[in-house]
Design a protein around this motif. Structure first.
Motif, short mmCIF file in Angstrom:
data_model
loop_
_atom_site.label_atom_id
_atom_site.label_comp_id
_atom_site.label_asym_id
_atom_site.label_seq_id
_atom_site.Cartn_x
_atom_site.Cartn_y
_atom_site.Cartn_z
N SER A 96 0.81 -1.22 0.00
CA SER A 96 0.00 0.00 0.00
C SER A 96 0.85 1.27 0.00
CB SER A 96 -0.95 0.02 1.20
OG SER A 96 -0.23 0.08 2.41
N THR A 97 2.02 1.23 0.60
CA THR A 97 2.87 2.44 0.63
C THR A 97 3.31 2.83 -0.77
OG1 THR A 97 3.68 1.94 2.86
CG2 THR A 97 5.00 3.42 1.50
N ALA A 98 3.85 1.86 -1.53
CA ALA A 98 4.29 2.13 -2.90
C ALA A 98 3.11 2.47 -3.79
CB ALA A 98 5.05 0.94 -3.46
N ALA A 99 2.01 1.76 -3.62
CA ALA A 99 0.82 2.03 -4.44
C ALA A 99 0.27 3.42 -4.17
CB ALA A 99 -0.24 0.96 -4.18
N THR A 100 0.22 3.82 -2.91
CA THR A 100 -0.29 5.15 -2.57
C THR A 100 0.56 6.24 -3.22
OG1 THR A 100 -1.20 4.40 -0.46
CG2 THR A 100 -0.75 6.75 -0.67
N ALA A 101 1.86 6.08 -3.15
CA ALA A 101 2.75 7.10 -3.71
C ALA A 101 2.56 7.23 -5.22
CB ALA A 101 4.20 6.75 -3.40
N LEU A 102 2.50 6.12 -5.93
CA LEU A 102 2.41 6.18 -7.38
C LEU A 102 1.03 6.62 -7.85
CD1 LEU A 102 4.12 5.83 -9.87
CD2 LEU A 102 3.46 3.42 -9.95
N LEU A 103 -0.02 6.14 -7.19
CA LEU A 103 -1.37 6.53 -7.58
C LEU A 103 -1.64 8.00 -7.26
CD1 LEU A 103 -3.36 3.34 -6.49
CD2 LEU A 103 -2.81 4.08 -8.82
N VAL A 170 0.38 0.40 -13.11
CA VAL A 170 -0.10 1.74 -13.45
C VAL A 170 0.20 2.07 -14.91
CG1 VAL A 170 0.27 4.20 -13.00
CG2 VAL A 170 -0.02 2.61 -11.11
N HIS A 171 1.37 1.73 -15.38
CA HIS A 171 1.73 1.91 -16.79
C HIS A 171 2.80 0.89 -17.14
CE1 HIS A 171 3.14 3.62 -20.55
NE2 HIS A 171 2.07 4.40 -20.58
N PRO A 172 2.67 0.17 -18.25
CA PRO A 172 3.60 -0.93 -18.56
C PRO A 172 5.04 -0.49 -18.79
CG PRO A 172 2.14 -0.47 -20.42
CD PRO A 172 1.59 0.29 -19.25
N ASP A 173 5.27 0.80 -19.04
CA ASP A 173 6.64 1.27 -19.26
C ASP A 173 7.38 1.60 -17.96
OD1 ASP A 173 6.22 0.99 -21.91
OD2 ASP A 173 6.02 3.12 -22.37
N LEU A 174 6.66 1.51 -16.83
CA LEU A 174 7.26 1.83 -15.54
C LEU A 174 7.93 0.61 -14.92
CD1 LEU A 174 4.40 3.96 -13.91
CD2 LEU A 174 6.59 4.83 -14.71
N ALA A 175 9.16 0.77 -14.50
CA ALA A 175 9.80 -0.22 -13.64
C ALA A 175 9.60 0.25 -12.20
CB ALA A 175 11.28 -0.33 -13.96
N ASP A 176 9.74 -0.64 -11.24
CA ASP A 176 9.57 -0.25 -9.85
C ASP A 176 10.54 0.87 -9.49
OD1 ASP A 176 7.57 -2.10 -9.52
OD2 ASP A 176 8.83 -3.62 -8.59
N GLY A 177 10.01 1.91 -8.89
CA GLY A 177 10.83 3.07 -8.54
C GLY A 177 10.73 4.21 -9.54
N ASP A 178 10.19 3.93 -10.74
CA ASP A 178 10.00 4.98 -11.74
C ASP A 178 8.72 5.76 -11.43
OD1 ASP A 178 12.19 3.88 -12.95
OD2 ASP A 178 11.09 2.99 -14.62
N THR A 179 8.60 6.96 -11.99
CA THR A 179 7.41 7.78 -11.81
C THR A 179 6.96 8.37 -13.15
OG1 THR A 179 8.77 9.71 -11.28
CG2 THR A 179 7.96 8.39 -9.43
N LEU A 180 5.70 8.84 -13.18
CA LEU A 180 5.16 9.54 -14.33
C LEU A 180 5.03 11.02 -13.98
CD1 LEU A 180 2.31 7.11 -15.45
CD2 LEU A 180 4.31 7.72 -16.82
N VAL A 233 8.18 9.19 -18.45
CA VAL A 233 8.63 8.26 -17.41
C VAL A 233 9.96 8.79 -16.89
CG1 VAL A 233 9.46 5.94 -16.92
CG2 VAL A 233 7.50 6.26 -18.46
N ILE A 234 9.99 9.10 -15.61
CA ILE A 234 11.23 9.55 -14.97
C ILE A 234 11.82 8.36 -14.23
CG2 ILE A 234 12.27 11.19 -13.37
CD1 ILE A 234 10.99 12.45 -15.87
N ARG A 235 13.02 7.98 -14.60
CA ARG A 235 13.62 6.77 -14.05
C ARG A 235 14.07 6.94 -12.61
NH1 ARG A 235 11.55 3.09 -17.36
NH2 ARG A 235 12.06 3.51 -19.55
N GLY A 236 13.85 5.87 -11.82
CA GLY A 236 14.29 5.84 -10.44
C GLY A 236 15.70 5.28 -10.33
N LYS A 237 16.16 5.07 -9.11
CA LYS A 237 17.53 4.64 -8.87
C LYS A 237 17.84 3.31 -9.54
CE LYS A 237 18.28 7.02 -4.45
NZ LYS A 237 18.61 6.84 -3.01
#
Length: 560
Positions: A96-103, A170-180, A233-237
């Motif tokens: 829920s923490t990761a989902a809340t942040a991205l949504l 949320v979007h198929p081009d996102l890897a974990d840690g990435d954002t829109l 898509v802004i890449r994460g670490k």
């Protein structure tokens, strides 16, 4: 997945899960958060065997997920997301923490509104869905439509079904840690040109998408363009650690592009695109040995630039570098006798040749041409642990993480190893990692006798410094290496592929075993006059039969 932590019924870590479910369904969106479920045969699928529970504690449900459990979990998540109820949607996931942040960022940072979610037919535990919405930013709007999917899993702790959370939901081009994010693109667009001044587009060259992204990221701010408004898509670490570039998802308004000239040759690039399209999971690079200019680079799979950024065991193509080391140390000479037994044991490992062949009374040139593994492994006792690493760095300019070709790339890895792993590295296994760009450079170094760092954009554009090697091989060593590769192209494992390639030619094949993979990765590196190339076909089989024809067909075109 770890143990659940409960905080007011919010789930902030992923949980162990059981995946299941067998009956198809269709979930269709109607209005805001309204769904109709059709679960053919679901009643039969939902029958469960009662489990014993104490009077004070209800037993945790286990076993495969039913159709209803999958569809209900999917409906709960999708309905809440569509209605903008982020907390509820996140609570339906196992993180829920990761989902809340991205949504939350989906609305706040990506500026996506009026979202409609339409679910498709369930397949087991997986539910695909379509997203339709509008991206709005400072008075500029544009519709957005794309497809995604979610997977439902059973939590091992409470037995309930949850959406297995990953950013790609949320979007198929996102890897974990990435954002829109939507806004004025931090980097203006660029218009990339080939060496003849023609514009490079993905419509004409489909596999250059990642290259164009890299060019924009590197040169957008200095090429004279003006930024537009985009959803990106802004890449994460984690993604940045893999050298993945930011990616444009939707362009709301065009910026003014700057111009970047590349070294790509349009005829060779078009031919490279056509060649890799014939063979799944193939990649190829061609360059000019006399300058280091990259003339073509193509990948059958367009999502990742294996040609420049791949990190794969190169198999027997590595024997070119190993041969240079053995010749310099006096451990081998092209026309002198050299052992090629069926087996050779070193460091506790028993090494063998393909089909367990052996060569009796043969020369080193014969062993190289037939790609005899034991001919190289047998010299391991005479080598120091760091000999191969130093050879790759000092002569071939590899494994120092300092190439600057103009876009993200990986310049090979030849780590210092010992015992059996050191021996395996001599034949391109163990910890050695390369890509077609690296192996094309190896052939180019043999062809000219000097390492020149490959580049896609001239260093004059941004005054960057190209990598150099600390020393060159003697003329005698280079001559023997050319003899080895020429003989292999004419009479060895590369002969069939190189048939019809005329001029000053040389080649080496390779097959790299990969754990869990039925067929090896097929490699091929070669040169013809002032053109050098290398290719790989992942899980393709022997390099002479797979990557060989790709490289050889391009060499036949001749250097521009």
């Amino acid at each position: 997945m770890g143990t659940r932590r409960r905080v007011a019924e919010r789930r902030s870590t992923k949980k162990p899960a059981v995946i299941g479910g067998t009956i198809a369904l269709v979930v269709a969106g109607a209005g805001v958060g309204v769904y109709a479920l059709y679960g053919g045969g679901a009643a039969a699928d939902d029958r469960t065997t009662p489990t014993a529970a104490s009077a004070d504690e209800k037993a945790v449900k286990t076993g495969p997920l039913s159709a209803t459990e999958v569809t209900t979990a999917a409906r709960t998540f999708l309905t809440a997301w569509q209605q903008g109820k982020v907390t509820t949607a996140a609570a339906a996931t196992n993180d829920s923490t990761a989902a809340t942040a991205l949504l939350t960022g989906y609305t706040k940072d990506a500026h996506i509104e009026d979202v409609t979610l339409t679910a498709g037919a369930r397949t087991g535990d997986k539910v695909p869905f379509t997203v339709k919405g509008t991206v709005s930013y400072k008075g500029t709007s544009k519709p957005l439509t794309y497809g995604s999917s979610l997977t439902v899993v059973r939590d091992a702790e409470d037995g309930k079904p949850y959406v297995d959370w990953h950013s790609a939901v949320v979007h198929p081009d996102l890897a974990d840690g990435d954002t829109l994010v939507t806004g004025e693109s931090g980097t203006p667009p660029v218009k990339a040109l080939d060496r003849d001044g023609g514009e490079i587009t993905t419509a004409e060259y489909p596999s250059l998408g990642t290259t164009l992204d890299g060019l924009r990221e590197k040169y957008g701010k200095i090429a004279g363009g003006k930024a537009g408004i985009e959803l990106r898509v802004i890449r994460g670490k984690a993604s940045k650690a893999k050298d993945l570039s930011d990616e444009t998802v939707l362009e709301l308004s065009e910026g003014t592009p700057g111009t970047v000239e590349t070294t790509l040759d349009p005829e060779l690039q078009a031919a490279a695109e056509a060649e890799v399209a014939k063979k799944a999971n193939s990649s190829v690079v061609l360059l000019r040995p006399s300058t280091g200019e990259i003339l073509a680079a193509a990948n059958a799979s367009h999502g990742f630039n294996t040609a420049f950024q791949g990190s794969l065991a190169p198999g027997s193509t590595m024997k070119v570098i190993t041969s240079s080391l053995l010749i310099e140390k006096g451990l081998a000479s092209a026309d002198e006798a050299h052992p090629c037994p069926k087996y050779f044991t070193y460091g506790g490992w028993k090494f063998q040749n393909d089909d367990k062949f052996q060569i009796k009374g043969g020369t080193f040139k014969t062993s190289f041409a037939r790609s005899c593994n034991t001919a190289f492994i047998s010299q391991a006792p005479e080598l120091a642990d760091d000999d191969l690493t130093r050879q790759a760095q000092e002569v071939f300019g590899l494994s120092m993480d300092n190439w600057a070709i103009g876009v993200p790339s990986m310049d090979g890895s030849v780590p210092v190893q010992s015992d059996a792993q050191m021996a395996a590295s001599l034949i391109g296994q163990g910890g050695v990692r390369m890509n077609p760009l690296n192996m094309a450079s190896v052939s180019a170094t043999i062809q000219t006798g000097v390492f020149r760092q490959p580049y896609l954009v001239s260093p004059d554009v941004d005054n960057r410094t190209l990598a150099t090697a600390s020393r060159t091989m003697s003329a005698a060593t280079v001559s023997q290496l050319r003899e080895l590769m020429s003989y292999t192209a004419a009479y060895g494992t590369a002969a069939e592929a190189m048939s019809g390639v005329t001029g000053d030619v040389g080649a080496k094949t390779g097959s790299a075993e990969v754990d869990g993979q039925q067929k090896p990765n097929g490699w091929f590196t070669a040169y013809r006059d002032d053109l050098a190339g290398a290719g790989v076909v992942q899980a393709g089989g022997h390099g002479g039969e797979t990557a060989g024809p790709i490289v050889a067909d391009l060499l036949k075109l001749g250097a521009p």
